[in-house]
Scaffold this active site. Structure first.
Site, PDB file in Angstrom:
ATOM      1  N   ASP A  68       0.665  -1.546   0.060  1.00 51.48           N
ATOM      2  CA  ASP A  68       0.167   0.056  -0.143  1.00 51.48           C
ATOM      3  C   ASP A  68       0.852   1.237  -0.184  1.00 51.48           C
ATOM      4  O   ASP A  68       0.330   2.136   0.680  1.00 51.48           O
ATOM      5  CB  ASP A  68      -0.949  -0.164   1.254  1.00 51.48           C
ATOM      6  CG  ASP A  68      -1.806  -1.266   1.339  1.00 51.48           C
ATOM      7  OD1 ASP A  68      -2.111  -1.754   0.130  1.00 51.48           O
ATOM      8  OD2 ASP A  68      -2.141  -1.555   2.474  1.00 51.48           O
ATOM      9  N   LYS A  92       1.940   1.894  -5.170  1.00 50.10           N
ATOM     10  CA  LYS A  92       2.529   1.312  -6.316  1.00 50.10           C
ATOM     11  C   LYS A  92       1.525   1.580  -7.719  1.00 50.10           C
ATOM     12  O   LYS A  92       1.922   1.936  -8.675  1.00 50.10           O
ATOM     13  CB  LYS A  92       2.594  -0.221  -6.187  1.00 50.10           C
ATOM     14  CG  LYS A  92       3.631  -0.384  -5.008  1.00 50.10           C
ATOM     15  CD  LYS A  92       3.627  -2.131  -4.979  1.00 50.10           C
ATOM     16  CE  LYS A  92       2.330  -2.610  -4.546  1.00 50.10           C
ATOM     17  NZ  LYS A  92       1.849  -2.076  -2.980  1.00 50.10           N
ATOM     18  N   GLY A 121      -4.410  -4.329  -3.774  1.00 44.26           N
ATOM     19  CA  GLY A 121      -5.442  -3.395  -3.947  1.00 44.26           C
ATOM     20  C   GLY A 121      -4.885  -2.044  -4.413  1.00 44.26           C
ATOM     21  O   GLY A 121      -4.303  -1.529  -3.560  1.00 44.26           O
ATOM     22  N   HIS A 122      -4.773  -1.792  -5.760  1.00 46.50           N
ATOM     23  CA  HIS A 122      -4.031  -0.523  -6.126  1.00 46.50           C
ATOM     24  C   HIS A 122      -4.870   0.287  -6.682  1.00 46.50           C
ATOM     25  O   HIS A 122      -5.715   0.075  -7.320  1.00 46.50           O
ATOM     26  CB  HIS A 122      -3.040  -1.101  -7.249  1.00 46.50           C
ATOM     27  CG  HIS A 122      -2.179  -2.277  -7.020  1.00 46.50           C
ATOM     28  ND1 HIS A 122      -1.071  -2.640  -7.895  1.00 46.50           N
ATOM     29  CD2 HIS A 122      -1.717  -2.541  -5.660  1.00 46.50           C
ATOM     30  CE1 HIS A 122      -0.440  -3.395  -6.923  1.00 46.50           C
ATOM     31  NE2 HIS A 122      -0.738  -3.376  -5.863  1.00 46.50           N
ATOM     32  N   GLN A 129       2.080  -6.185  -3.204  1.00 46.01           N
ATOM     33  CA  GLN A 129       2.602  -6.203  -1.686  1.00 46.01           C
ATOM     34  C   GLN A 129       3.944  -5.499  -1.453  1.00 46.01           C
ATOM     35  O   GLN A 129       3.941  -4.504  -2.375  1.00 46.01           O
ATOM     36  CB  GLN A 129       2.657  -7.737  -1.315  1.00 46.01           C
ATOM     37  CG  GLN A 129       1.533  -8.413  -1.303  1.00 46.01           C
ATOM     38  CD  GLN A 129       1.012  -9.088  -2.299  1.00 46.01           C
ATOM     39  OE1 GLN A 129       1.432  -9.707  -3.365  1.00 46.01           O
ATOM     40  NE2 GLN A 129      -0.215  -8.861  -2.563  1.00 46.01           N
ATOM     41  N   SER A 169      -0.287  13.606  -3.865  1.00 47.34           N
ATOM     42  CA  SER A 169      -1.633  13.579  -3.811  1.00 47.34           C
ATOM     43  C   SER A 169      -1.999  12.296  -4.432  1.00 47.34           C
ATOM     44  O   SER A 169      -1.271  11.792  -5.231  1.00 47.34           O
ATOM     45  CB  SER A 169      -2.368  14.555  -4.350  1.00 47.34           C
ATOM     46  OG  SER A 169      -3.091  14.435  -5.506  1.00 47.34           O
TER      47      SER A 169
HETATM   48  P1  GDP Z   1      -0.674   0.110  -3.453  1.00 39.35           P
HETATM   49  O1  GDP Z   1      -1.430  -1.102  -3.021  1.00 39.35           O
HETATM   50  O2  GDP Z   1       0.823   0.187  -3.464  1.00 39.35           O
HETATM   51  O3  GDP Z   1      -0.973   0.361  -4.812  1.00 39.35           O
HETATM   52  O4  GDP Z   1      -1.329   1.426  -2.556  1.00 39.35           O
HETATM   53  P2  GDP Z   1      -2.804   1.602  -2.311  1.00 39.35           P
HETATM   54  O5  GDP Z   1      -3.505   2.124  -3.685  1.00 39.35           O
HETATM   55  O6  GDP Z   1      -3.393   0.427  -1.702  1.00 39.35           O
HETATM   56  O7  GDP Z   1      -2.713   2.684  -1.251  1.00 39.35           O
HETATM   57  C1  GDP Z   1      -2.127   3.892  -1.504  1.00 39.35           C
HETATM   58  C2  GDP Z   1      -3.504   5.057  -1.317  1.00 39.35           C
HETATM   59  O8  GDP Z   1      -2.857   6.003  -1.181  1.00 39.35           O
HETATM   60  C3  GDP Z   1      -4.236   5.131  -2.383  1.00 39.35           C
HETATM   61  O9  GDP Z   1      -5.605   5.269  -1.870  1.00 39.35           O
HETATM   62  C4  GDP Z   1      -3.906   6.419  -3.250  1.00 39.35           C
HETATM   63  O10 GDP Z   1      -4.629   6.929  -4.072  1.00 39.35           O
HETATM   64  C5  GDP Z   1      -3.503   7.276  -2.223  1.00 39.35           C
HETATM   65  N1  GDP Z   1      -1.993   7.906  -2.434  1.00 39.35           N
HETATM   66  C6  GDP Z   1      -1.078   7.449  -3.477  1.00 39.35           C
HETATM   67  N2  GDP Z   1      -0.310   8.274  -3.631  1.00 39.35           N
HETATM   68  C7  GDP Z   1      -0.668   9.365  -2.579  1.00 39.35           C
HETATM   69  C8  GDP Z   1       0.028  10.698  -2.134  1.00 39.35           C
HETATM   70  O11 GDP Z   1       1.099  10.921  -2.639  1.00 39.35           O
HETATM   71  N3  GDP Z   1      -0.543  11.437  -1.379  1.00 39.35           N
HETATM   72  C9  GDP Z   1      -1.699  10.848  -0.972  1.00 39.35           C
HETATM   73  N4  GDP Z   1      -2.387  11.524  -0.017  1.00 39.35           N
HETATM   74  N5  GDP Z   1      -2.530   9.582  -1.272  1.00 39.35           N
HETATM   75  C10 GDP Z   1      -1.813   9.050  -2.271  1.00 39.35           C
HETATM   76  P1  IMO Z   2      -0.701  -4.160  -2.059  1.00 34.14           P
HETATM   77  O1  IMO Z   2      -0.393  -4.769  -3.534  1.00 34.14           O
HETATM   78  C1  IMO Z   2      -1.049  -4.624   2.164  1.00 34.14           C
HETATM   79  C2  IMO Z   2      -0.791  -8.659   3.830  1.00 34.14           C
HETATM   80  C3  IMO Z   2      -2.245  -9.198   4.318  1.00 34.14           C
HETATM   81  C4  IMO Z   2      -1.574 -10.108   5.608  1.00 34.14           C
HETATM   82  C5  IMO Z   2      -0.481 -10.938   4.928  1.00 34.14           C
HETATM   83  C6  IMO Z   2      -0.610 -12.009   4.083  1.00 34.14           C
HETATM   84  O2  IMO Z   2      -2.122  -3.367  -2.059  1.00 34.14           O
HETATM   85  O3  IMO Z   2       0.228  -3.774  -1.561  1.00 34.14           O
HETATM   86  P2  IMO Z   2      -2.317 -12.933   1.994  1.00 34.14           P
HETATM   87  O4  IMO Z   2      -3.819 -12.696   1.714  1.00 34.14           O
HETATM   88  O5  IMO Z   2      -1.275 -12.525   0.981  1.00 34.14           O
HETATM   89  O6  IMO Z   2      -2.025 -14.387   2.371  1.00 34.14           O
HETATM   90  O7  IMO Z   2      -2.216 -12.108   3.547  1.00 34.14           O
HETATM   91  O8  IMO Z   2      -0.022  -9.966   3.691  1.00 34.14           O
HETATM   92  N1  IMO Z   2      -1.118  -8.199   2.561  1.00 34.14           N
HETATM   93  C7  IMO Z   2      -0.840  -6.977   2.034  1.00 34.14           C
HETATM   94  N2  IMO Z   2      -0.899  -5.835   2.816  1.00 34.14           N
HETATM   95  N3  IMO Z   2      -0.909  -4.557   1.033  1.00 34.14           N
HETATM   96  C8  IMO Z   2      -1.040  -5.590   0.033  1.00 34.14           C
HETATM   97  O9  IMO Z   2      -1.081  -5.600  -1.320  1.00 34.14           O
HETATM   98  C9  IMO Z   2      -1.242  -7.047   0.589  1.00 34.14           C
HETATM   99  N4  IMO Z   2      -1.494  -8.331   0.212  1.00 34.14           N
HETATM  100  C10 IMO Z   2      -1.481  -8.866   1.151  1.00 34.14           C
HETATM  101  O10 IMO Z   2      -2.881  -8.028   4.945  1.00 34.14           O
HETATM  102  O11 IMO Z   2      -0.995  -9.456   6.666  1.00 34.14           O
HETATM  103 MG    MG Z   3      -2.812  -1.635  -1.774  1.00 36.45          MG
END
Ligand code: GDP
Ligand code: IMO
Ligand code: MG
Length: 437
Positions: A13, A16, A40-41, A225, A422
């Site tokens: 999270d 990416k 979850g991206h 991840q 952002s």
């Molecule tokens: P990922 O799993 O690495 O793709 O990240 P996620 O999408 O799960 O979580 C990142 C969250 O932060 C998302 O809701 C993005 O929209 C948000 N985000 C990404 N870059 C920025 C940033 O520079 N600032 C803020 N405030 N939010 C961001």
């Molecule tokens: P993105 O790509 C954050 C965590 C789960 C749990 C552990 C094992 O959005 O960054 P699993 O279901 O993979 O066997 O769970 O890994 N986990 C993540 N945490 N971002 C993710 O993906 C994750 N994918 C798995 O919360 O701790």
């Molecule tokens: Mg994510």
């Protein structure tokens, strides 16, 4: 022509998806190489929000080839739903723009059931806090040589034999957990039905990507991840079930390691984690609840999981950990994300190492009990009162924010190539272009 791998350098999270989407304008092919729909991206383009789990983030831009590589575990029913959802949002997906490696192992409904049953049965301290998507059991079947792979969907006799092989393993396991035996015929019928939707996308991805590479096309690899969830180098056993680090990109699509030119690590300006496991810089009060700073990070950063909606645990930036993940993934430059979330903190802390049993460590030890006992050693740095939200150039950043970024670079021993301010696609500052470096 450079090929770029994007990997998470913390516990996932990091942002990416946003950065892969941003970089995809410079790429021809965007490929997922590990993980599954546990990812979850989130992408935000002109205010429109896209949440992707199994699909590569390149699909949203259009005109690019998106690839699901063999290193991924794929839930075909989920994929069909996700395709329908993004199509409703106006995204075009066809076998010309999406390819799935024929040797990709499938996640079956029995994998999710097993994942959730095990988590429910886990005693205190052994629960992992998985996403419940069946990721672990699907990878277990892959290395156990009993997966059903995409190519198996094309032939009924093979499919039935593969199902029988898998059930020889799963039925006794289910019995032990008190779950009823699998309805073999129903599962086969389900698989034959979904095969119609999946097979049009099946392709020898290794061959296509090697040809693309020879033709000078640029490949962008999208990690899921983060390195601390890596099956080998993460906070085991509180990890996911795949290799997450950059070396996996080559194996996960079938292209040689020499094809990877630049590894970009995505790093959040603070730290978050979802699920169980050690987290040295987590901001907790005496009752084990988020303290005022932890709450503030969570609220400003909207730190709720994209996949499960769980509240993410929050903490200060841990430079010792990121220095370590820069090494294990061979990260050449980082994209520092969510700098704007730190706006308005009077003081910020950065973890520079740990204290364990009277010793000072500059890395996180391997043993789980030691990881849990590490206490962070902090350096305090002045915050900034100005807003960095939406900044698109260095000149827009307050002096103290620049100081923070520079200190992060020094401590992790790796330069900042991009900065994100952002969720919006274009609120991104480019320092070094990974494709041109
Ligand atoms: P990922 O799993 O690495 O793709 O990240 P996620 O999408 O799960 O979580 C990142 C969250 O932060 C998302 O809701 C993005 O929209 C948000 N985000 C990404 N870059 C920025 C940033 O520079 N600032 C803020 N405030 N939010 C961001
Ligand atoms: P993105 O790509 C954050 C965590 C789960 C749990 C552990 C094992 O959005 O960054 P699993 O279901 O993979 O066997 O769970 O890994 N986990 C993540 N945490 N971002 C993710 O993906 C994750 N994918 C798995 O919360 O701790
Ligand atoms: Mg994510």
């Amino acid at each position: 022509m450079a090929n770029v791998v994007v990997v998470g350098a913390q516990w996932g999270d990091e942002g990416k998806g946003k950065i892969v989407d941003w970089l995809s304008s410079r790429a021809d092919v965007i490929a997922r190489f590990q993980g599954g729909h546990n990812a979850g991206h989130t992408l935000v383009v002109d205010g429109k929000v896209y949440k992707l789990h199994a699909l590569p983030s390149g699909v949203v831009r259009g005109g690019k080839l998106s690839v699901i590589g063999n290193g991924v575990v794929l839930d075909p029913w989920h994929l069909v739903k996700e395709i329908a959802t993004v199509r409703e949002q106006g995204v075009t997906i066809s076998p010309e723009t999406l390819m799935i490696a024929e040797n990709t192992p499938l996640i079956l409904p029995i994998h999710g059931e097993l994942d959730r049953a095990r988590e429910e049965a886990a005693s205190k301290g052994t629960k992992i806090g998985t996403t419940g998507r069946g990721i672990g059991p699907a990878y277990e079947d892959k290395v156990g040589r009993r997966s059903i792979r995409v190519a198996d969907l094309a032939d009924d006799a093979t499919l039935e034999a593969r199902v029988d092989r898998a059930l020889q393993h799963h039925d006794p396991l289910r019995k032990g957990l008190g779950i009823e035996a699998v309805d073999r015929d129903a599962l086969i019928t389900q698989l034959k039905e979904i095969a119609q939707d999946i097979l049009p996308y099946a392709a020898p991805v290794w061959k296509v990507l090697n040809e693309k590479r020879k033709a000078g096309k640029r490949i962008l690899f999208e990690g899921a991840q983060g390195a601390l969830l890596d099956i080998d180098f993460g906070t085991y056993p509180f990890v996911t079930s795949s290799n997450v680090i950059a070396g996996q990109a080559a194996t996960g699509v079938g292209i040689g390691p020499g094809s990877i030119d630049y590894v970009l690590g995505i790093v959040k300006a603070y730290t978050t984690r979802v699920g169980e496991g050690p987290f040295p810089t987590e901001l907790l009060d005496a009752e084990g609840k988020p303290d005022a700073d932890g709450q503030r990070l969570g609220e400003r950063g909207h730190e709720f999981g994209t996949t499960t909606g769980r509240q993410r645990r929050c903490g200060w930036f841990d430079a010792a950990l990121v220095r370590q993940t820069c090494a294990t993934s061979g990260i050449k430059g980082i994209c520092l994300t969510k700098l704007d979330v730190l706006d308005g903190f009077e003081k910020l802390k950065i973890c520079v190492g740990y204290e364990l049993d009277g010793d000072r460590l500059d890395y996180l030890p391997t043993a789980a009990d030691q990881q849990a006992r590490c206490t962070p050693i902090y350096e305090e740095i002045d915050g900034w009162s100005e807003s960095t939200e939406g900044a698109r150039s260095w000149n827009d950043l307050p002096a103290n924010a620049i100081k923070y970024v520079r200190r992060v670079e020094e401590l992790i021993e790796c330069p900042v190539a991009l900065l994100s301010t952002s969720p919006e696609r274009d609120d991104t500052i480019l320092v070094t272009d990974p494709f041109e470096d």
